[in-house]
Design a protein around this motif. Sequence first.
Motif, PDB file in Angstrom:
ATOM      1  N   GLY A   1      36.134  35.433  45.844  1.00 24.22           N
ATOM      2  CA  GLY A   1      36.618  34.167  46.129  1.00 24.22           C
ATOM      3  C   GLY A   1      37.695  34.297  45.756  1.00 24.22           C
ATOM      4  N   LEU A   2      38.565  32.910  45.163  1.00 26.77           N
ATOM      5  CA  LEU A   2      39.676  32.460  44.034  1.00 26.77           C
ATOM      6  C   LEU A   2      39.229  32.140  43.521  1.00 26.77           C
ATOM      7  CD1 LEU A   2      42.084  30.752  47.683  1.00 26.77           C
ATOM      8  CD2 LEU A   2      41.352  33.441  46.749  1.00 26.77           C
ATOM      9  N   LEU A   3      40.423  32.210  41.922  1.00 26.11           N
ATOM     10  CA  LEU A   3      40.290  32.158  40.484  1.00 26.11           C
ATOM     11  C   LEU A   3      41.123  31.288  40.689  1.00 26.11           C
ATOM     12  CD1 LEU A   3      38.608  32.267  37.932  1.00 26.11           C
ATOM     13  CD2 LEU A   3      40.310  33.885  37.268  1.00 26.11           C
ATOM     14  N   GLU A   4      40.836  29.671  40.318  1.00 23.16           N
ATOM     15  CA  GLU A   4      41.950  28.379  40.671  1.00 23.16           C
ATOM     16  C   GLU A   4      42.543  28.521  38.430  1.00 23.16           C
ATOM     17  OE1 GLU A   4      42.339  24.419  42.545  1.00 23.16           O
ATOM     18  OE2 GLU A   4      40.000  24.765  41.264  1.00 23.16           O
ATOM     19  N   ILE A   5      43.903  28.378  38.217  1.00 24.54           N
ATOM     20  CA  ILE A   5      43.406  29.054  37.322  1.00 24.54           C
ATOM     21  C   ILE A   5      44.305  27.679  36.969  1.00 24.54           C
ATOM     22  CG2 ILE A   5      45.348  29.665  35.221  1.00 24.54           C
ATOM     23  CD1 ILE A   5      45.439  32.573  35.984  1.00 24.54           C
ATOM     24  N   ILE A   6      44.192  26.927  35.238  1.00 28.26           N
ATOM     25  CA  ILE A   6      44.359  25.269  34.919  1.00 28.26           C
ATOM     26  C   ILE A   6      45.030  25.256  33.664  1.00 28.26           C
ATOM     27  CG2 ILE A   6      43.561  22.980  34.611  1.00 28.26           C
ATOM     28  CD1 ILE A   6      40.858  24.091  36.165  1.00 28.26           C
ATOM     29  N   GLU A   7      44.668  26.186  33.360  1.00 30.46           N
ATOM     30  CA  GLU A   7      45.316  26.376  32.191  1.00 30.46           C
ATOM     31  C   GLU A   7      45.444  27.767  31.151  1.00 30.46           C
ATOM     32  OE1 GLU A   7      45.544  23.372  27.435  1.00 30.46           O
ATOM     33  OE2 GLU A   7      43.783  24.186  28.893  1.00 30.46           O
ATOM     34  N   LEU A   8      46.764  27.847  30.840  1.00 29.58           N
ATOM     35  CA  LEU A   8      47.317  29.473  30.577  1.00 29.58           C
ATOM     36  C   LEU A   8      48.189  29.847  29.528  1.00 29.58           C
ATOM     37  CD1 LEU A   8      48.788  31.194  33.847  1.00 29.58           C
ATOM     38  CD2 LEU A   8      48.711  28.670  33.446  1.00 29.58           C
TER      39      LEU A   8
ATOM     40  N   ALA B   1      35.463  35.291  41.755  1.00 28.54           N
ATOM     41  CA  ALA B   1      35.758  34.854  40.519  1.00 28.54           C
ATOM     42  C   ALA B   1      34.898  33.769  39.975  1.00 28.54           C
ATOM     43  CB  ALA B   1      36.787  33.501  42.202  1.00 28.54           C
ATOM     44  N   VAL B   2      33.504  33.890  40.868  1.00 31.19           N
ATOM     45  CA  VAL B   2      32.515  33.089  39.501  1.00 31.19           C
ATOM     46  C   VAL B   2      32.482  33.812  38.285  1.00 31.19           C
ATOM     47  CG1 VAL B   2      29.764  32.500  40.060  1.00 31.19           C
ATOM     48  CG2 VAL B   2      31.600  32.361  41.820  1.00 31.19           C
ATOM     49  N   GLU B   3      32.049  35.423  37.842  1.00 34.56           N
ATOM     50  CA  GLU B   3      32.274  35.718  36.666  1.00 34.56           C
ATOM     51  C   GLU B   3      33.223  35.805  36.124  1.00 34.56           C
ATOM     52  OE1 GLU B   3      30.241  39.924  37.823  1.00 34.56           O
ATOM     53  OE2 GLU B   3      31.330  39.823  39.148  1.00 34.56           O
ATOM     54  N   LEU B   4      34.558  35.506  36.716  1.00 36.48           N
ATOM     55  CA  LEU B   4      35.436  35.210  35.784  1.00 36.48           C
ATOM     56  C   LEU B   4      35.139  33.896  35.217  1.00 36.48           C
ATOM     57  CD1 LEU B   4      37.883  37.758  38.080  1.00 36.48           C
ATOM     58  CD2 LEU B   4      36.491  38.050  36.027  1.00 36.48           C
TER      59      LEU B   4
END
Length: 307
Positions: free
Chosen positions: A274-281, A218-221
């Motif tokens: 980890g998890l990616l917490e998407i905020i805007e898409l 998730a950090v890399e993404l």
Amino acid sequence: MKIIFAGTPEFAVPALAALIKAGHEIVMVLTQPDRPAGRGMKLRASPIKQLALEHELPIYQPESLKPEAVQATIAAMECDVMIVAAYGLIIPTTILNMPQKGCYNIHGSLLPRWRGAAPIHRAILAGDKETGVTIMEVVPKLDAGAMVSKGRMPILASDTTQSLHDAISNMGAKLMVEAMQTLQETGHLAAEEQDESLVTYAHKLEKAESVLDWNKSAVELSRQIRAFNPFPVATTQFKGETCRIWFANAIEGQGMPGEVVELGNTIQVACGEGLLEIIELQMPGAKRQTAQQFIKGHHLQKKALFI
């Protein structure tokens, strides 16, 4: 001083504006020819040309600086200094030798780290803790000139290429004006040679690099998404369509890579770590949406997949 300013995109605008305000005589503005842009693909002047027109400055837009006639036109300006900021054309040695007091560049990194075309993007992608700007002498070899001054700034978890671009361009403008004041007062700018053993290259971005691989951490993404904002924007596949991810954070958690594991104010998607917490898409043909708008509009459920 009599200055030739060579620049093209928005990055160069604060520097030219600051030099005008400082009272220097801009005897020529070199900028790339007008290019087709927008939906209608009409010719559009560069941001630097637009600023030059506002101040009624002499503008020169050759396709190349190699022809003798072009070089003769530049030589006729008899400038004291040439200043370069993201001009985008190769400047021949003949032209570099024309200014009486040298040729100086604003580069968006802490040289010798990230020489090349995409220093801001590469700094974010690499997880650098800080970045900045270097005022340097222009030499024929790419971004290899001696360094006059540097300005540093931290790279925050909220920083995108756009936010750093704006901060660095403003810092570069300030440092260049200070350098020109010193040059005018003393006739000389002290400069430090770059340590070639510390050189890294910021290669031009490839569009293929924008595709998210959910097996990565998730950090890399998160870095990838921030580095590719505002262009070309990181992408993933959702229900067979290309979905653009504008902003996201890395948080702790686990699950099958690409799977939605939690919904709320954000969309939490599992990664290799980890998890990616998407905020805007954003989906094709639609406006950018908050995670909440997206969840509601697409009836998003847990275990939905981003590929």
